[in-house]
Write a protein that holds these residues in place. Structure first.
Motif, PDB file in Angstrom:
ATOM      1  N   LEU A 390       0.857  -1.177   0.000  1.00 47.01           N
ATOM      2  CA  LEU A 390       0.000   0.000   0.000  1.00 47.01           C
ATOM      3  C   LEU A 390       0.897   1.232   0.000  1.00 47.01           C
ATOM      4  O   LEU A 390       1.728   1.405   0.888  1.00 47.01           O
ATOM      5  CB  LEU A 390      -0.913   0.004   1.227  1.00 47.01           C
ATOM      6  N   ASP A 391       0.736   2.067  -1.009  1.00 41.49           N
ATOM      7  CA  ASP A 391       1.571   3.253  -1.150  1.00 41.49           C
ATOM      8  C   ASP A 391       1.043   4.352  -0.235  1.00 41.49           C
ATOM      9  O   ASP A 391      -0.064   4.856  -0.421  1.00 41.49           O
ATOM     10  CB  ASP A 391       1.558   3.718  -2.610  1.00 41.49           C
ATOM     11  N   LEU A 392       1.859   4.727   0.754  1.00 44.65           N
ATOM     12  CA  LEU A 392       1.475   5.775   1.686  1.00 44.65           C
ATOM     13  C   LEU A 392       2.065   7.125   1.309  1.00 44.65           C
ATOM     14  O   LEU A 392       1.878   8.103   2.016  1.00 44.65           O
ATOM     15  CB  LEU A 392       1.931   5.400   3.106  1.00 44.65           C
ATOM     16  N   GLY A 393       2.790   7.172   0.235  1.00 45.90           N
ATOM     17  CA  GLY A 393       3.406   8.414  -0.215  1.00 45.90           C
ATOM     18  C   GLY A 393       4.790   8.579   0.363  1.00 45.90           C
ATOM     19  O   GLY A 393       5.787   8.517  -0.354  1.00 45.90           O
ATOM     20  N   PHE A 394       4.895   8.751   1.678  1.00 48.91           N
ATOM     21  CA  PHE A 394       6.179   8.953   2.325  1.00 48.91           C
ATOM     22  C   PHE A 394       6.914   7.640   2.557  1.00 48.91           C
ATOM     23  O   PHE A 394       8.110   7.631   2.852  1.00 48.91           O
ATOM     24  CB  PHE A 394       6.001   9.674   3.666  1.00 48.91           C
ATOM     25  N   THR A 406      -4.474  -5.645   8.614  1.00 47.25           N
ATOM     26  CA  THR A 406      -3.419  -4.960   9.351  1.00 47.25           C
ATOM     27  C   THR A 406      -2.477  -4.302   8.356  1.00 47.25           C
ATOM     28  O   THR A 406      -1.955  -4.962   7.459  1.00 47.25           O
ATOM     29  CB  THR A 406      -2.625  -5.931  10.240  1.00 47.25           C
ATOM     30  N   LEU A 407      -2.295  -3.009   8.518  1.00 47.30           N
ATOM     31  CA  LEU A 407      -1.360  -2.247   7.704  1.00 47.30           C
ATOM     32  C   LEU A 407      -0.103  -2.003   8.533  1.00 47.30           C
ATOM     33  O   LEU A 407      -0.166  -1.412   9.609  1.00 47.30           O
ATOM     34  CB  LEU A 407      -1.985  -0.914   7.278  1.00 47.30           C
ATOM     35  N   THR A 408       1.034  -2.474   8.041  1.00 42.07           N
ATOM     36  CA  THR A 408       2.309  -2.332   8.751  1.00 42.07           C
ATOM     37  C   THR A 408       3.239  -1.440   7.948  1.00 42.07           C
ATOM     38  O   THR A 408       3.392  -1.624   6.739  1.00 42.07           O
ATOM     39  CB  THR A 408       2.971  -3.701   8.957  1.00 42.07           C
ATOM     40  N   TRP A 409       3.861  -0.482   8.635  1.00 43.07           N
ATOM     41  CA  TRP A 409       4.846   0.372   7.987  1.00 43.07           C
ATOM     42  C   TRP A 409       5.812   0.904   9.039  1.00 43.07           C
ATOM     43  O   TRP A 409       5.595   0.744  10.241  1.00 43.07           O
ATOM     44  CB  TRP A 409       4.165   1.532   7.253  1.00 43.07           C
ATOM     45  N   THR A 410       6.922   1.481   8.596  1.00 41.53           N
ATOM     46  CA  THR A 410       7.900   2.062   9.508  1.00 41.53           C
ATOM     47  C   THR A 410       8.115   3.522   9.156  1.00 41.53           C
ATOM     48  O   THR A 410       8.049   3.924   7.990  1.00 41.53           O
ATOM     49  CB  THR A 410       9.249   1.334   9.452  1.00 41.53           C
ATOM     50  N   TYR A 411       8.399   4.306  10.188  1.00 36.60           N
ATOM     51  CA  TYR A 411       8.687   5.728   9.999  1.00 36.60           C
ATOM     52  C   TYR A 411       9.605   6.174  11.124  1.00 36.60           C
ATOM     53  O   TYR A 411       9.281   5.995  12.296  1.00 36.60           O
ATOM     54  CB  TYR A 411       7.399   6.554   9.997  1.00 36.60           C
ATOM     55  N   ASP A 412      10.762   6.720  10.762  1.00 40.40           N
ATOM     56  CA  ASP A 412      11.729   7.220  11.736  1.00 40.40           C
ATOM     57  C   ASP A 412      12.120   6.138  12.749  1.00 40.40           C
ATOM     58  O   ASP A 412      12.270   6.403  13.938  1.00 40.40           O
ATOM     59  CB  ASP A 412      11.164   8.447  12.460  1.00 40.40           C
ATOM     60  N   GLY A 413      12.287   4.898  12.281  1.00 40.15           N
ATOM     61  CA  GLY A 413      12.719   3.806  13.147  1.00 40.15           C
ATOM     62  C   GLY A 413      11.621   3.173  13.972  1.00 40.15           C
ATOM     63  O   GLY A 413      11.873   2.253  14.747  1.00 40.15           O
ATOM     64  N   ILE A 414      10.395   3.652  13.835  1.00 42.76           N
ATOM     65  CA  ILE A 414       9.266   3.115  14.600  1.00 42.76           C
ATOM     66  C   ILE A 414       8.395   2.277  13.678  1.00 42.76           C
ATOM     67  O   ILE A 414       8.100   2.685  12.551  1.00 42.76           O
ATOM     68  CB  ILE A 414       8.434   4.244  15.234  1.00 42.76           C
ATOM     69  N   VAL A 431      -4.933   7.871   7.956  1.00 48.30           N
ATOM     70  CA  VAL A 431      -4.440   7.701   9.334  1.00 48.30           C
ATOM     71  C   VAL A 431      -2.928   7.490   9.327  1.00 48.30           C
ATOM     72  O   VAL A 431      -2.193   8.083  10.128  1.00 48.30           O
ATOM     73  CB  VAL A 431      -5.147   6.530  10.039  1.00 48.30           C
ATOM     74  N   ALA A 432      -2.453   6.638   8.411  1.00 47.32           N
ATOM     75  CA  ALA A 432      -1.015   6.370   8.329  1.00 47.32           C
ATOM     76  C   ALA A 432      -0.236   7.628   7.977  1.00 47.32           C
ATOM     77  O   ALA A 432       0.820   7.909   8.556  1.00 47.32           O
ATOM     78  CB  ALA A 432      -0.740   5.267   7.311  1.00 47.32           C
ATOM     79  N   GLN A 433      -0.743   8.410   7.039  1.00 47.61           N
ATOM     80  CA  GLN A 433      -0.066   9.639   6.640  1.00 47.61           C
ATOM     81  C   GLN A 433      -0.059  10.668   7.765  1.00 47.61           C
ATOM     82  O   GLN A 433       0.811  11.536   7.807  1.00 47.61           O
ATOM     83  CB  GLN A 433      -0.728  10.235   5.399  1.00 47.61           C
ATOM     84  N   ALA A 434      -0.997  10.547   8.702  1.00 43.21           N
ATOM     85  CA  ALA A 434      -1.129  11.528   9.779  1.00 43.21           C
ATOM     86  C   ALA A 434      -0.071  11.366  10.870  1.00 43.21           C
ATOM     87  O   ALA A 434       0.003  12.191  11.777  1.00 43.21           O
ATOM     88  CB  ALA A 434      -2.525  11.444  10.400  1.00 43.21           C
ATOM     89  N   VAL A 435       0.752  10.297  10.817  1.00 40.66           N
ATOM     90  CA  VAL A 435       1.856  10.173  11.788  1.00 40.66           C
ATOM     91  C   VAL A 435       3.121  10.823  11.233  1.00 40.66           C
ATOM     92  O   VAL A 435       4.085  11.027  11.959  1.00 40.66           O
ATOM     93  CB  VAL A 435       2.162   8.702  12.138  1.00 40.66           C
ATOM     94  N   GLN A 436       3.124  11.143   9.950  1.00 39.78           N
ATOM     95  CA  GLN A 436       4.298  11.720   9.291  1.00 39.78           C
ATOM     96  C   GLN A 436       4.636  13.073   9.895  1.00 39.78           C
ATOM     97  O   GLN A 436       3.816  13.976   9.971  1.00 39.78           O
ATOM     98  CB  GLN A 436       4.010  11.864   7.796  1.00 39.78           C
TER      99      GLN A 436
END
Length: 441
Positions: A390-394, A406-414, A431-436
């Motif tokens: 799933l392409d989240l952009g970032f 379940t959607l799994t991704w990583t951002y800034d080591g988390i 929702v996923a983009q909103a943690v960026q």
């Protein structure tokens, strides 16, 4: 004479009209030639920058794309500020989503990217032009410009403008807008070439997992080599080697977070000046405990006190690295998404452990019900999942499950895990983009 001059002038005018007519193409002729380029496409490689305006502040990413016919892909997305890279591969073994700095990988069978568009892939851009019969076409000095319907997973992206080089139809610039004509995504290619010849392991999973960290190896090896050269026959020289080794051990412990390995590496470097990445770590560590490792290696440390100091320094370095790693794991805090779907409220926050990792779970309920799990994994994980990208952009996420997804991704080591039984995919993306760009509280 006058008649001859008039004839010559008329011929020149006709020639200029023919030349100018040949240099000007309409949308139909460009689309036809684009179709021909796609049918003969064998490989390409491009680099550029992507700017996302989906959050409060624009986010910059370095993008690198590689393609080898018939279906090998490699996409690298690097956070320009934090130097964090995620890689997506497709080869004969399947599709891989790699997060090298976390030693984490997902592998699954998928027809990606044929089943979805990607703004930085040439095939996606050209297909959007070919498929839109109501395309808008203009040109400038160097490029043909198409304004067409955007066909991406993110439903809020409505249209895109694509600039193609007049010489060879290579992409130069892409702007993707929402329904209100607000530009949300910009991709600018600094370089793009067709017919690229790749190394044999360009699309190999293991090469991409380990190759990401190769840039640190020369520095580490040089440091070890110098330490070995400075391991002399006097007490002062041994002290120099100890200091150098201790520094190397501390750096290794902080970078890898592997407490046991860091201790072994620190000890091995202090006493022998050997490579920190060799398999001699255990024996070197044992030799330090006995105070005899330098003599066994043909060097003279001069005293047991020096060996004891070396061992102490190595242990302190490993402990410092481990302490820093633990505090880093526990200090990422709770990252709350800026966005919640209408009719949804946050229910509670729970702290828990996933194996050896600290984690928090946020629960949301109302019109839609979902949980958001956040952790900072410390060990290597290789998962083979029946899922899709799933392409989240970032970044790129992995969706698994059927009735409950379940959607799994990583951002800034988390690592984030968004689980739900009723939240639509478009809302999951939001929702996923909103943690960026958010900071843990």
């Amino acid at each position: 004479m006058r008649r001859f001059t008039w004839v010559v002038a008329l011929v020149m005018v006709c020639l200029s009209l023919v030349v100018s007519g040949c240099g000007k193409k309409d949308a139909g002729s460009v689309v036809k030639e684009l179709d021909g380029v796609m049918s003969k496409l064998q490989s390409y490689h491009g680099k550029g920058q992507m700017t996302l305006r989906t959050g409060q502040d624009p986010q910059e990413y370095d993008v690198e794309v590689s393609f080898q016919a018939p279906s090998f892909y490699r996409i690298s997305l690097t956070n320009a500020k934090k130097d964090i890279t995620q890689i997506v591969l497709r080869n004969d073994d399947g599709v891989f989503v790699l997060t090298p700095h976390l030693n984490k990988s997902f592998r699954f069978q998928s027809d990606w990217p044929e089943n979805q568009g990607q703004v930085y892939l040439y095939q996606s851009l050209v297909q959007s032009i070919l498929m839109d019969n109501e395309r808008h076409f203009t040109s400038d000095e160097k490029a043909y410009v198409f304004d067409v319907v955007a066909n991406y997973q993110n439903g809020s992206l409505a249209r895109q403008k694509v600039w193609l080089d007049k010489r060879n139809y290579a992409p130069q610039h892409v702007e993707v807008s929402d329904a209100n004509s607000n530009v949300m995504v910009i991709v600018k290619f600094d370089q793009f070439e067709f017919g690229t010849k790749f190394e044999k392991d360009q699309f190999d999973m293991q090469r991409n997992m380990t190759g990401w960290n190769l840039k640190t190896l020369p520095t580490m090896m040089q440091g070890d080599s110098k330490t070995g050269e400075k391991s002399g026959s006097t007490d002062s020289e041994a002290g120099t080697g100890a200091a150098s080794g201790n520094q190397g051990a501390k750096g290794t412990a902080q970078e890898t977070g592997d407490k046991g390995t860091a201790a072994g590496q620190g000890a091995g470097t202090d006493t022998k000046g050997g490579s920190a990445g060799t398999s001699k770590e255990t024996s070197a560590g044992a030799a330090v405990g006995n105070g005899n490792s330098s003599a066994a290696d043909g060097t003279k440390t001069g005293s047991t006190n020096s060996s004891q100091a070396i061992a102490a320094n190595g242990a302190q370095a490993a402990a410092a690295g481990a302490k820093k790693d633990t505090s880093k794991q526990q200090s990422f805090g709770i990252i709350e998404p800026r966005y919640m779907p209408s009719g949804v409220k946050k229910q509670d926050v729970t702290e828990l452990k996933l194996g050896e990792d600290q984690a928090v779970m946020l629960r949301y309920s109302g019109k839609y019900n979902y949980t958001l799990m956040e952790s900072r994994p410390q060990v290597q994980t290789v998962s083979i999942l029946p899922g899709d990208i799933l392409d989240l952009g970032f970044t790129l996420g992995v969706v698994t499950g059927d009735a409950k997804k379940t959607l799994t991704w990583t951002y800034d080591g988390i690592e984030f895990r968004l689980s739900t039984g009723d939240l639509p995919e478009t809302e999951m993306i939001k929702v996923a983009q909103a943690v960026q760009g958010e900071i843990g509280k």
